[in-house]
Design a protein around this motif. Sequence first.
Motif, PDB file in Angstrom:
ATOM      1  N   ARG A 128       0.830  -1.206   0.000  1.00  0.00           N
ATOM      2  CA  ARG A 128       0.000   0.000   0.000  1.00  0.00           C
ATOM      3  C   ARG A 128       0.861   1.251   0.000  1.00  0.00           C
ATOM      4  O   ARG A 128       1.867   1.301   0.708  1.00  0.00           O
ATOM      5  CB  ARG A 128      -0.835  -0.040   1.279  1.00  0.00           C
ATOM      6  N   ARG A 181       0.277   5.666  -0.136  1.00  0.00           N
ATOM      7  CA  ARG A 181      -0.568   6.858  -0.328  1.00  0.00           C
ATOM      8  C   ARG A 181       0.296   7.991  -0.865  1.00  0.00           C
ATOM      9  O   ARG A 181       1.454   8.122  -0.477  1.00  0.00           O
ATOM     10  CB  ARG A 181      -1.208   7.266   0.991  1.00  0.00           C
ATOM     11  N   ASP A 186      -4.727   6.698  -3.104  1.00  0.00           N
ATOM     12  CA  ASP A 186      -4.457   5.485  -2.342  1.00  0.00           C
ATOM     13  C   ASP A 186      -4.151   4.414  -3.385  1.00  0.00           C
ATOM     14  O   ASP A 186      -4.955   4.212  -4.308  1.00  0.00           O
ATOM     15  CB  ASP A 186      -5.712   5.124  -1.528  1.00  0.00           C
TER      16      ASP A 186
END
Length: 222
Positions: A23, A25, A95
């Motif tokens: 992940r 951002r 995101d």
Amino acid sequence: MAREYLDQLRVDDRADLLARGRRRRWPCGATLFGEGDRSTSVVLVLSGRAKVFSLTEQGGEVLLAIRGPGALLGEMSALDGAPRSASVAALEPLDTIVVPVRSFLDFLLDRPDAAVCIVRLIVSRLRDSDRKRVEFGTYDALGRVALRLAEMAERFGQSGEHGEHGVRITLPLTQDELAAWTASSRESVTKALRTLRRHGVIETSRRSVAVLDVDGLRARAR
Ligand code: CMP
């Protein structure tokens, strides 16, 4: 309008691909890729929008596309091993899942349906690009601005609020970006936006355009 890559994948293929990445951002304005950079990863957009652009020799920006949730970014250099074909920057906070190139290529070899989806996506981009070439020879600046806004509103339609003519879509676009994207001068874009505002199909503010009536926009282009 073609759906983005993640939306086209089978559920198990999608889960496999997402599990291969981590992940990340990105704040609004962040650069994900620079044109000409070496490729090390692909990026899957979970939420937010990014712009794909190229810089001219004079330093002007040519907007190639705006990509939203579900988009796969960076597949071109991952597939052909050449440098990044364009730059990509966040238009909103993003995101994402970042997948290393090697793992992405292994995924495609393991999952033929997912590989066919990429081919479909690239074919659809080629069709778009053919259509735009014809459009540039057919429509004036007003027509090109109207068509581009209608196309974006259709692509991002689900994320808007409801207004008098259906969905109201706010596009985070400056007039300079619209000018680059429609191969028009800044003055022609200002004039086109004024005409479209007068017809009640859009509203504008300093850094965004709100589309109020997609059919009305298409009608203005003719
Ligand atoms: P890559 O060349 O690795 O890096 C830039 C990325 O921008 C590219 O992969 C694609 O993911 C994306 N891209 C480039 N050109 C277009 C286009 N015309 N339409 C949509 N996405 C594009």
